[in-house]
Motif scaffolding. Structure first.
Motif, PDB file in Angstrom:
ATOM      1  N   ASN A  98      -8.509  35.216   8.084  1.00 59.90           N
ATOM      2  CA  ASN A  98      -8.057  35.276   6.686  1.00 59.90           C
ATOM      3  C   ASN A  98      -7.758  36.710   6.269  1.00 59.90           C
ATOM      4  O   ASN A  98      -6.794  36.964   5.553  1.00 59.90           O
ATOM      5  N   ALA A  99      -8.585  37.641   6.727  1.00 59.64           N
ATOM      6  CA  ALA A  99      -8.379  39.049   6.372  1.00 59.64           C
ATOM      7  C   ALA A  99      -7.055  39.544   6.940  1.00 59.64           C
ATOM      8  O   ALA A  99      -6.306  40.267   6.279  1.00 59.64           O
ATOM      9  N   VAL A 100      -6.723  39.126   8.172  1.00 60.93           N
ATOM     10  CA  VAL A 100      -5.444  39.537   8.772  1.00 60.93           C
ATOM     11  C   VAL A 100      -4.293  38.902   7.989  1.00 60.93           C
ATOM     12  O   VAL A 100      -3.332  39.572   7.599  1.00 60.93           O
ATOM     13  N   LYS A 101      -4.420  37.598   7.728  1.00 62.30           N
ATOM     14  CA  LYS A 101      -3.347  36.883   7.012  1.00 62.30           C
ATOM     15  C   LYS A 101      -3.095  37.510   5.644  1.00 62.30           C
ATOM     16  O   LYS A 101      -1.960  37.614   5.200  1.00 62.30           O
ATOM     17  N   ASN A 102      -4.175  37.899   4.952  1.00 57.99           N
ATOM     18  CA  ASN A 102      -4.056  38.428   3.582  1.00 57.99           C
ATOM     19  C   ASN A 102      -3.879  39.947   3.542  1.00 57.99           C
ATOM     20  O   ASN A 102      -4.045  40.558   2.488  1.00 57.99           O
ATOM     21  N   ARG A 103      -3.627  40.542   4.693  1.00 59.08           N
ATOM     22  CA  ARG A 103      -3.422  42.000   4.792  1.00 59.08           C
ATOM     23  C   ARG A 103      -4.626  42.794   4.286  1.00 59.08           C
ATOM     24  O   ARG A 103      -4.495  43.878   3.746  1.00 59.08           O
ATOM     25  N   GLN A 104      -5.821  42.214   4.433  1.00 64.04           N
ATOM     26  CA  GLN A 104      -7.038  42.962   4.073  1.00 64.04           C
ATOM     27  C   GLN A 104      -7.606  43.665   5.309  1.00 64.04           C
ATOM     28  O   GLN A 104      -8.557  44.424   5.232  1.00 64.04           O
ATOM     29  N   TYR A 105      -7.073  43.354   6.440  1.00 65.16           N
ATOM     30  CA  TYR A 105      -7.418  44.020   7.701  1.00 65.16           C
ATOM     31  C   TYR A 105      -6.146  44.225   8.499  1.00 65.16           C
ATOM     32  O   TYR A 105      -5.346  43.288   8.595  1.00 65.16           O
TER      33      TYR A 105
ATOM     34  N   PHE B 111     -17.746  30.757  14.188  1.00 70.06           N
ATOM     35  CA  PHE B 111     -16.610  30.178  13.473  1.00 70.06           C
ATOM     36  C   PHE B 111     -16.403  30.896  12.135  1.00 70.06           C
ATOM     37  O   PHE B 111     -15.288  31.292  11.792  1.00 70.06           O
ATOM     38  N   GLN B 112     -17.506  31.074  11.390  1.00 71.93           N
ATOM     39  CA  GLN B 112     -17.388  31.717  10.070  1.00 71.93           C
ATOM     40  C   GLN B 112     -16.863  33.145  10.195  1.00 71.93           C
ATOM     41  O   GLN B 112     -16.005  33.574   9.427  1.00 71.93           O
ATOM     42  N   ALA B 113     -17.393  33.887  11.167  1.00 74.13           N
ATOM     43  CA  ALA B 113     -16.970  35.284  11.345  1.00 74.13           C
ATOM     44  C   ALA B 113     -15.484  35.340  11.712  1.00 74.13           C
ATOM     45  O   ALA B 113     -14.730  36.158  11.171  1.00 74.13           O
ATOM     46  N   VAL B 114     -15.060  34.459  12.624  1.00 75.69           N
ATOM     47  CA  VAL B 114     -13.670  34.491  13.074  1.00 75.69           C
ATOM     48  C   VAL B 114     -12.738  34.012  11.958  1.00 75.69           C
ATOM     49  O   VAL B 114     -11.638  34.553  11.763  1.00 75.69           O
ATOM     50  N   GLU B 115     -13.209  33.037  11.189  1.00 73.05           N
ATOM     51  CA  GLU B 115     -12.401  32.555  10.058  1.00 73.05           C
ATOM     52  C   GLU B 115     -12.187  33.685   9.040  1.00 73.05           C
ATOM     53  O   GLU B 115     -11.089  33.867   8.513  1.00 73.05           O
ATOM     54  N   ARG B 116     -13.243  34.467   8.786  1.00 70.34           N
ATOM     55  CA  ARG B 116     -13.122  35.604   7.860  1.00 70.34           C
ATOM     56  C   ARG B 116     -12.090  36.601   8.382  1.00 70.34           C
ATOM     57  O   ARG B 116     -11.270  37.135   7.650  1.00 70.34           O
TER      58      ARG B 116
END
Ligand code: KIV
Length: 287
Positions: free
Chosen positions: A267-274, A259-264
């Motif tokens: 969030n990274a996709v949403k925030n354009r960090q990935y 859960f933690q890994a997928v949540e990260r």
């Protein structure tokens, strides 16, 4: 700019593999030396690679996969084709482990059907042995499989494939008469040629009688300390199950880690960090 090559996933264990192939003879010797046998369910290649590196002795490709992997409400939904596919996947991930494959519901109703279906699990699936839910009435089935050279494990006590018939998932053999019947069934099946016995959800007082009365590895699933080896469902051990049986010790909360890994990631996709530029490909030089 040259990018590093993406690693290729190879069919080899992730950690140190067992140095030698574990066979029925290995398990018999462990029984003679009173060396405990560790067994877990496993249903896929990736987890088989991880489990194989731990030194686990037996991987059970259980029909519990119908519930843990497919989300069904009973083990009877594991079909022959499904069991063949996942047994083969586990073998590819764990070449040295002893792979025990469950025979699906109603696939061993007659000696001929049992031999034909078990042979597919050993050849196509590459299992080392098959497990079937039994009582003494299955002695002719076990005898036919033995005569055909098929190593078997007779599963007694709580029989999940019969839960609808017997009234659910309850501990078995808790009265003297019920215990006598299961001990008698175990001895009958061992005499018919069963190479191993598995007792599920029975008192240790019953298991110790089976251990004393037979001469083969006796595996327990919630069957007390007397058994030569122990098995639980991997998903119960790793915290995937809401209400695991009382005999399972939850040893990790793997869903929380996922859960933690997928949540990260989300969030990274949403925030354009990935993805970052380093995750992409460049055009060929001069194009
Ligand atoms: O299918 C399974 O996981 C099993 C174990 C409960 C022994 O048969």
């Amino acid at each position: 700019m040259t990018l590093p090559k993406r690693p290729v996933l190879k069919a080899r264990p992730a950690v140190a593999p067992s140095p030698e192939k574990i066979t029925l003879e290995t398990l018999r010797q462990m029984r003679s030396r009173a060396e405990p046998i560790a067994m877990l369910t496993c249903y896929d290649y990736s987890l088989a690679r991880v489990l194989a590196g731990t030194g686990i002795h037996i991987l059970l490709v259980g029909d519990s996969a119908a519930m843990t992997v497919l989300g069904e409400n009973s083990t009877i939904h594991a079909t022959m084709d499904f069991m063949l596919t996942i047994t083969h996947a586990v073998r590819l991930g764990a070449p040295q482990s002893f792979v025990l494959a469950d025979m699906p519901f109603a696939s061993y109703a007659t000696p001929d059907a049992a031999v034909a279906n078990a042979a597919r699990l050993l050849t196509h699936g590459q299992a080392d042995a098959v497990k079937l839910e039994c009582d003494a009435g299955h002695a002719p089935v076990i005898a036919a499989m033995h005569a055909a050279g098929i190593p078997t494990c007779a599963h007694l006590g709580l029989l999940p494939q019969r839960a609808a018939q017997t009234g659910g998932y309850k501990a078995q053999g808790r009265s003297a008469a019920d215990a006598d019947k299961i001990v008698n069934d175990a001895v009958t099946l061992w005499r018919a040629g069963a190479d191993m016995l598995l007792l599920e959800a029975v008192p240790d007082a019953l298991s110790s009688r089976v251990v004393a009365a037979t001469d083969c590895p006796v595996l327990g699933c919630g069957a007390g300390q007397s058994c030569h080896g122990h098995v639980v469902v991997l998903h119960d051990l790793l915290g995937f199950t809401d209400k695991p049986p009382r005999f399972v010790e939850k040893m990790a909360d793997v869903p929380a880690v996922i859960f933690q890994a997928v949540e990260r990631y989300v969030n990274a996709v949403k925030n354009r960090q990935y993805p970052m530029p380093r995750h992409g490909y460049t055009m060929k030089e001069g194009q």
